[in-house]
Structure formats: C-alpha cells, structure tokens
Write a protein that holds these residues in place. Structure first.
Motif, PDB file in Angstrom:
ATOM      1  N   UNK A 243      18.057  -6.412 -43.424  1.00  0.00           N
ATOM      2  CA  UNK A 243      19.230  -6.793 -42.627  1.00  0.00           C
ATOM      3  C   UNK A 243      19.005  -8.131 -41.912  1.00  0.00           C
ATOM      4  N   UNK A 244      20.013  -9.005 -41.908  1.00  0.00           N
ATOM      5  CA  UNK A 244      19.854 -10.312 -41.266  1.00  0.00           C
ATOM      6  C   UNK A 244      20.004 -10.232 -39.748  1.00  0.00           C
ATOM      7  N   UNK A 245      19.416 -11.204 -39.058  1.00  0.00           N
ATOM      8  CA  UNK A 245      19.553 -11.276 -37.605  1.00  0.00           C
ATOM      9  C   UNK A 245      20.888 -11.934 -37.266  1.00  0.00           C
ATOM     10  N   UNK A 246      21.595 -11.357 -36.310  1.00  0.00           N
ATOM     11  CA  UNK A 246      22.898 -11.891 -35.915  1.00  0.00           C
ATOM     12  C   UNK A 246      22.740 -12.950 -34.821  1.00  0.00           C
ATOM     13  N   UNK A 247      23.667 -13.912 -34.833  1.00  0.00           N
ATOM     14  CA  UNK A 247      23.619 -15.010 -33.862  1.00  0.00           C
ATOM     15  C   UNK A 247      23.817 -14.520 -32.429  1.00  0.00           C
TER      16      UNK A 247
ATOM     17  N   UNK B 271       8.298  -5.371 -34.716  1.00  0.00           N
ATOM     18  CA  UNK B 271       9.720  -5.193 -35.002  1.00  0.00           C
ATOM     19  C   UNK B 271      10.490  -6.437 -34.572  1.00  0.00           C
ATOM     20  N   UNK B 272      11.754  -6.452 -34.951  1.00  0.00           N
ATOM     21  CA  UNK B 272      12.596  -7.601 -34.626  1.00  0.00           C
ATOM     22  C   UNK B 272      13.943  -7.098 -34.127  1.00  0.00           C
ATOM     23  N   UNK B 273      14.386  -7.669 -33.005  1.00  0.00           N
ATOM     24  CA  UNK B 273      15.720  -7.341 -32.491  1.00  0.00           C
ATOM     25  C   UNK B 273      16.714  -8.177 -33.292  1.00  0.00           C
ATOM     26  N   UNK B 274      17.552  -7.511 -34.102  1.00  0.00           N
ATOM     27  CA  UNK B 274      18.440  -8.281 -34.982  1.00  0.00           C
ATOM     28  C   UNK B 274      19.882  -8.323 -34.498  1.00  0.00           C
ATOM     29  N   UNK B 275      20.218  -7.517 -33.499  1.00  0.00           N
ATOM     30  CA  UNK B 275      21.572  -7.630 -32.971  1.00  0.00           C
ATOM     31  C   UNK B 275      21.587  -7.133 -31.526  1.00  0.00           C
ATOM     32  N   UNK B 276      22.501  -7.681 -30.751  1.00  0.00           N
ATOM     33  CA  UNK B 276      22.692  -7.287 -29.353  1.00  0.00           C
ATOM     34  C   UNK B 276      24.186  -7.392 -29.090  1.00  0.00           C
ATOM     35  N   UNK B 277      24.796  -6.257 -28.808  1.00  0.00           N
ATOM     36  CA  UNK B 277      26.263  -6.191 -28.719  1.00  0.00           C
ATOM     37  C   UNK B 277      26.640  -5.619 -27.359  1.00  0.00           C
ATOM     38  N   UNK B 278      27.611  -6.226 -26.725  1.00  0.00           N
ATOM     39  CA  UNK B 278      28.098  -5.669 -25.450  1.00  0.00           C
ATOM     40  C   UNK B 278      29.120  -4.583 -25.742  1.00  0.00           C
ATOM     41  N   UNK B 279      28.897  -3.393 -25.182  1.00  0.00           N
ATOM     42  CA  UNK B 279      29.830  -2.271 -25.348  1.00  0.00           C
ATOM     43  C   UNK B 279      30.172  -1.719 -23.960  1.00  0.00           C
ATOM     44  N   UNK B 280      31.200  -0.874 -23.898  1.00  0.00           N
ATOM     45  CA  UNK B 280      31.811  -0.594 -22.604  1.00  0.00           C
ATOM     46  C   UNK B 280      31.399   0.633 -21.751  1.00  0.00           C
ATOM     47  N   UNK B 281      30.790   1.679 -22.255  1.00  0.00           N
ATOM     48  CA  UNK B 281      30.658   2.849 -21.383  1.00  0.00           C
ATOM     49  C   UNK B 281      29.789   2.536 -20.164  1.00  0.00           C
ATOM     50  N   UNK B 282      29.913   3.337 -19.104  1.00  0.00           N
ATOM     51  CA  UNK B 282      29.154   3.129 -17.864  1.00  0.00           C
ATOM     52  C   UNK B 282      29.427   1.759 -17.265  1.00  0.00           C
ATOM     53  N   UNK B 283      30.589   1.176 -17.552  1.00  0.00           N
ATOM     54  CA  UNK B 283      30.927  -0.096 -16.923  1.00  0.00           C
ATOM     55  C   UNK B 283      30.238  -1.308 -17.518  1.00  0.00           C
ATOM     56  N   UNK B 284      29.569  -1.162 -18.645  1.00  0.00           N
ATOM     57  CA  UNK B 284      28.983  -2.330 -19.299  1.00  0.00           C
ATOM     58  C   UNK B 284      27.597  -2.050 -19.834  1.00  0.00           C
ATOM     59  N   UNK B 285      27.491  -1.945 -21.156  1.00  0.00           N
ATOM     60  CA  UNK B 285      26.206  -1.618 -21.765  1.00  0.00           C
ATOM     61  C   UNK B 285      25.869  -2.617 -22.861  1.00  0.00           C
ATOM     62  N   UNK B 286      24.630  -2.530 -23.269  1.00  0.00           N
ATOM     63  CA  UNK B 286      24.122  -3.362 -24.347  1.00  0.00           C
ATOM     64  C   UNK B 286      23.667  -2.433 -25.464  1.00  0.00           C
ATOM     65  N   UNK B 287      24.121  -2.721 -26.709  1.00  0.00           N
ATOM     66  CA  UNK B 287      23.598  -1.990 -27.860  1.00  0.00           C
ATOM     67  C   UNK B 287      22.671  -2.926 -28.614  1.00  0.00           C
ATOM     68  N   UNK B 288      21.429  -2.535 -28.740  1.00  0.00           N
ATOM     69  CA  UNK B 288      20.466  -3.346 -29.470  1.00  0.00           C
ATOM     70  C   UNK B 288      20.136  -2.691 -30.796  1.00  0.00           C
ATOM     71  N   UNK B 289      19.951  -3.518 -31.825  1.00  0.00           N
ATOM     72  CA  UNK B 289      19.570  -2.996 -33.143  1.00  0.00           C
ATOM     73  C   UNK B 289      18.283  -3.705 -33.553  1.00  0.00           C
ATOM     74  N   UNK B 290      17.277  -2.893 -33.912  1.00  0.00           N
ATOM     75  CA  UNK B 290      15.987  -3.472 -34.293  1.00  0.00           C
ATOM     76  C   UNK B 290      15.525  -2.880 -35.612  1.00  0.00           C
ATOM     77  N   UNK B 291      14.726  -3.653 -36.335  1.00  0.00           N
ATOM     78  CA  UNK B 291      14.168  -3.180 -37.610  1.00  0.00           C
ATOM     79  C   UNK B 291      12.726  -3.658 -37.676  1.00  0.00           C
TER      80      UNK B 291
END
Ligand SMILES: [Zn+2]
Length: 412
Positions: free
Chosen positions: A264-268, A238-258
């Motif tokens: 879907x393209x990989x985000x910078x 698989x490939x991790x195509x996005x990693x986004x900082x989001x806020x609950x719990x004082x700071x989280x990471x949302x990862x998207x993989x395919x």
C-alpha cells in the motif's frame, strides 16, 4: 501509581511540564450510595511534552487493573458510535478488499460493535479486552472476545493458535496504554505480511482547537499528534501510511500503518497534517502553555458568574456526567458548594455519586419537578446545542443553561 521518568514513545528524559491540573480522582470512578462517605484517592494530573520527539503525555500512570478491569463504558449504547463504526468498517473493506474468511483482530474491542460489521461481512473476528464483564457479554453475543490485556505473550500464543490477521484494529488503546512498544511488538509478531494496523485516537490538534482540555484524565496517558507517531512506527519496522481526521469524541485521528516495504502506498495526508501541526506550534511547549492560560481565564469568568448567582440565592445544578466532567469540575472548582446535583440521561449513572465530590447523579426529571434548578451548568459542554434543544421545556419554564467552554455563556 508510578511516575515515568522517560518519554513513552522515544525514551528521552527531556520532558517538560506544560499543564498542571492539580489532583483529581479517577474520572470514571462514580460510587454507589454505600461509599458516599468514604473519601476517594486522588492522583496528580500533569501534562508533559517530550523535547526530543514532541509527544504530549502524562507521566503518572495509574494501575490499569484499577482503570480497565471493571470498565463500564459500552460503545454499542451510543447510536453515534455505532454509525461511526459502520462507516469505519466500510472504509477498511474498501481499502483492503479482504476475502471471506480473512482474519480481523481488535485490541480493546469493548462490546464488539466494530467487529460485528466485519463478522457480518464474512470475516473471522477476534476481540481482546481486559474488561471481563464486557468481554464475556460480547462473546455470548457472538463476538469471541478474550478478557485480557494485549501483550507480546498473548500475541505469541495467538500465533500458535493460527492467528495471522490481515487487519489489526485498536481504538483509543493508543491513548490508554502506558507501554505502546509492547503493543507494537505484539502487532508485528502477529500481523500477516501484507496486513495493516489501524488505530483511532483523540487528536491533540482538535483538543487544542476546541479547548477540549477536560479530555485530559488518567485513562488518557497520551495525547497524539502525527509527527511523533511516525517515529514510533519506524522503531518497530513499520510505516505510518495514512492519517485521517475523523469525528467521534469531538475530533479523532485514524492512523494506518503497515510493515515497511509493503504494497500500500503512503498518502500525502501524513505530511500535510504534520505541516499543519508545525504551523500551530503543536511540537513545542508554548502552544500548550497558551491553551492552559486560556482555560484559566474561562475558569475565572465562570467562577465569578457562579458566585454572583449564588449570592442571589439561585439554585444551580450540573448537566451531563461523562468522564471528562471530572477534570472540568475539579479544575473549575465545581463542587458541592456550587452544584446541588448532576442531571444525566444515562440510567447507568443515575443513582450513583460523582467521583470525589460525591454529588448525586439524577435523571432529567429533576429539571422539571420540585427540584428544578434556576441554572444548569452543562458539563458535557461539547454537546451543549443538542442538550439545550432536547430540554427546551426546561428553558421555556424559566430555567437557563450555562455553557462553560469554549467561552462562558448563559443560554438562552
Ligand atoms: Zn519522546
């Protein structure tokens, strides 16, 4: 409990200890009055970094049956989380544009709060969660939920039942699960060819920046940064195509993989976050040693302040009893010698006794009646501002709050 000898992500044995937080009971193990006199089992709480892939983790693994079968945390009870999940579901719909009837599966679905938004959008949903009571309540409320751990075997079984989800979600599961390979094996068996796997975890970059060391407890086996995750997904095709900082719990990471090679393209952002992590030194032991030294300094300051207040005969209570208060209380020595009781606004915890120390958890009326403490140490310190604002009648009557972190402060 067992102690792993290898890295949970890459299998390396080159693990180096970066923090030793002593021993603590399980962070959520509040007990009823009938068990108040029984001592509770404690487990070592040490943090390690893998010198090969840089994954930060606990090696001591408490039996998940003990941690998650009788889990009491229900996400739908917090308006902040309901709102977070609403926006989360909208973001996924915008990204994937799933047609009506498409399948969405969530691992660790809790009470089904997130899945409900997908169901309301006309999608076919299924939850998986080992907490039996929560799973049956979710099913009864219209979100079908299997009371099981997500395994390869369960993934195979779901496939034979016709499940090929276009979207598989897993929130906090990647921090809680010991065997991430088992989960990803299951995901790759089950996911539709163009499907995506989306997960959220507490982000170690935020833990370090905000000194959230008390989110370290036995339920949280992994403390993720982006770089080691890239390697983890690659091992599973698989490939991790996005990693986004989001806020609950004082700071989280949302990862998207395919799956590798999908549409879907990989985000910078993936490489940008890795660069930021590198700059902060998060792939090497020193950053964590420094964080630990800072925490020790705060501990010294708080201990001196509280000892001084005790000598003056002041009454001191704790405020807020989230799971992370257990790590804070044990590491900072906040036991029955210092605190009389803990105030918590949640009726679920009132009447129970705190893990290990067995301090009574009481309602906030204690701040106002004959029990009123002179000082209340805010154990849920990342919510200090809203707690102080909500209980201004306490401070107006002469009570004061103590905030232990990120720096020790007496307010007002
Ligand atoms: Zn590793």
């Amino acid at each position: 409990m067992r102690r792993r000898s290898d890295c949970r992500l890459c299998g390396s044995r080159q693990l180096e200890r970066v923090m030793s937080l002593g021993t603590t009971p399980l962070a959520n193990a509040f007990v009823p009055a009938s068990e108040r006199d029984k001592p509770q089992e404690q487990f070592p709480l040490d943090v390690w970094i893998c010198r090969d892939c840089a994954h930060v983790q606990l090696r001591d693994v408490v039996d998940p049956e003990l941690l998650f079968r009788r889990y009491v945390y229900v996400s739908g009870t917090s308006p902040v989380f309901v709102d977070h999940f609403r926006r989360y579901a909208q973001a996924m719909q915008q990204l994937l544009r799933l047609p009506p009837g498409a399948q969405v599966l969530e691992i660790g679905s809790n009470d089904g709060t997130l899945l409900r938004f997908f169901k309301d959008a006309g999608l076919q949903v299924l939850g998986i969660d080992p907490a039996r009571d929560i799973a049956s309540a979710a099913t009864a409320a219209g979100i079908p939920t299997r009371p099981e751990f997500f395994t390869r075997a369960l993934a195979e079984q779901l496939r034979t039942e016709g499940w090929r989800p276009s979207l598989i979600l897993a929130n906090n599961v990647f921090a809680h699960a010991d065997d991430l390979h088992e989960i990803l094996d299951g995901v790759t068996r089950l996911l539709a060819p163009e499907g995506v796997f989306v997960f959220e975890v507490s982000y170690l970059l935020d833990v370090c920046e905000k000194a959230l060391f008390d989110t370290i407890y036995h339920e949280h086996l992994s403390y993720h940064t982006v770089k080691p995750l890239v390697g983890l997904f690659a091992r599973h095709g698989m490939e991790l195509i996005d990693a986004i900082r989001v806020e609950p719990h004082g700071g989280s990471l949302r990862g998207i993989a395919k799956r590798q090679g999908g549409r879907l393209p990989k985000q910078a952002r993936v490489e940008q976050l890795i660069a930021q992590e590198t700059q902060l030194g998060l792939h090497a032991p020193e950053a964590y040693r420094k964080l630990f030294a800072d925490i020790q300094q705060r501990r010294k300051e708080l201990t001196a302040l509280l000892q001084d207040l005790k000598r003056q005969g002041k009454r001191i209570a704790g405020f807020g009893a989230p799971a992370k208060a257990t790590t804070l209380m044990f590491h900072f020595g906040l036991g029955p010698q210092t605190l009389e009781y803990i105030v918590d606004d949640s009726p679920l915890k009132q009447g129970l006794f705190s893990p290990g120390h067995h301090l009574p958890v009481v309602g906030s009326s204690y701040l106002y009646d004959g029990h009123r403490p002179d000082y209340a140490v805010i154990l849920a310190w990342n919510f200090a501002d809203s707690i102080i604002a909500k209980h201004d009648a306490y401070t107006r009557s002469g009570g004061r709050f103590i905030v232990p972190l990120p720096k020790v402060e007496v307010r007002p």
